[in-house]
Scaffold this motif. Structure first.
Motif, short mmCIF file in Angstrom:
data_model
loop_
_atom_site.label_atom_id
_atom_site.label_comp_id
_atom_site.label_asym_id
_atom_site.label_seq_id
_atom_site.Cartn_x
_atom_site.Cartn_y
_atom_site.Cartn_z
N ALA A 298 30.55 38.53 46.59
CA ALA A 298 31.13 37.20 46.35
C ALA A 298 30.15 36.13 46.78
N LYS A 299 30.20 35.03 46.09
CA LYS A 299 29.40 33.84 46.41
C LYS A 299 30.33 32.65 46.19
N GLY A 300 30.77 32.04 47.29
CA GLY A 300 31.77 30.99 47.16
C GLY A 300 33.05 31.58 46.60
N SER A 301 33.61 30.98 45.57
CA SER A 301 34.83 31.51 44.97
C SER A 301 34.56 32.47 43.81
N LEU A 302 33.29 32.74 43.51
CA LEU A 302 32.92 33.64 42.42
C LEU A 302 32.79 35.06 42.94
N LYS A 303 33.45 36.00 42.28
CA LYS A 303 33.36 37.41 42.66
C LYS A 303 32.69 38.19 41.54
N GLY A 304 31.93 39.19 41.92
CA GLY A 304 31.27 40.05 40.95
C GLY A 304 31.31 41.49 41.39
N ILE A 305 31.06 42.37 40.45
CA ILE A 305 30.96 43.79 40.75
C ILE A 305 29.78 44.37 39.98
N THR A 306 28.83 44.94 40.71
CA THR A 306 27.69 45.61 40.08
C THR A 306 28.19 46.96 39.59
N VAL A 307 28.16 47.16 38.29
CA VAL A 307 28.78 48.33 37.67
C VAL A 307 27.93 49.58 37.86
N HIS A 308 28.47 50.54 38.61
CA HIS A 308 27.82 51.83 38.80
C HIS A 308 28.52 52.92 38.01
N GLY A 309 29.77 52.67 37.65
CA GLY A 309 30.53 53.64 36.86
C GLY A 309 31.70 52.94 36.19
N VAL A 310 32.12 53.47 35.05
CA VAL A 310 33.28 52.91 34.35
C VAL A 310 33.95 54.04 33.57
N LYS A 311 35.29 54.04 33.61
CA LYS A 311 36.02 55.04 32.82
C LYS A 311 37.30 54.41 32.30
N ALA A 312 37.67 54.82 31.10
CA ALA A 312 38.90 54.32 30.48
C ALA A 312 40.10 54.92 31.19
N LEU A 313 41.17 54.14 31.24
CA LEU A 313 42.42 54.62 31.84
C LEU A 313 43.43 54.95 30.76
#
Length: 126
Positions: A111-126
């Motif tokens: 997070a930086k201030g009110s901005l949040k991020g996620i560095t994508v290391h994995g992704v799967k459909a639900l």
């Protein structure tokens, strides 16, 4: 005298060289990855028009593949900007194909201030 100095320097260099792997082996890097579930958004349509959900999935996928920024809308309403890993962007690229779908993204949250991020290391459909 020169031999003694060279031998001493050589000894220190060898000791330093041998000590580095031992120090590195003792250092265990704990994973900071977190799993977050939600819908992958194309941020241009979501922020500009409020578009999301299954009816917008095809457009979101096209926008993401066209270079629009992506986000993840979690169940609590938090939107994370999806960030590509600088060393391996394969999971980020896979996320583009899942734009508009419910997924689980695994990665490092920041997070930086009110901005949040996620560095994508994995992704799967639900």
């Amino acid at each position: 005298m020169k031999r003694l100095v060279l031998a001493t320097i050589g000894g220190f260099a060898a000791a330093a060289f041998l000590a580095v792997p031992a120090v590195a082996a003792d250092k265990k890097v704990e994973s900071k990855d977190k799993a977050v579930q939600g819908e992958i958004l194309d941020l241009a349509c979501y922020i500009g028009h409020g578009d999301s959900g299954p009816g917008h999935a095809d457009c979101a996928k096209e926008c993401a593949k066209g270079g629009q920024p992506m986000g993840l809308l979690s169940a609590d309403g938090t939107v994370y900007v999806l960030l590509a890993d600088h060393e391996d962007a394969a999971a980020f690229d896979k996320a583009k194909d899942l734009a508009g779908k419910k997924v689980e993204v695994t990665g490092e949250v920041s997070a930086k201030g009110s901005l949040k991020g996620i560095t994508v290391h994995g992704v799967k459909a639900l």
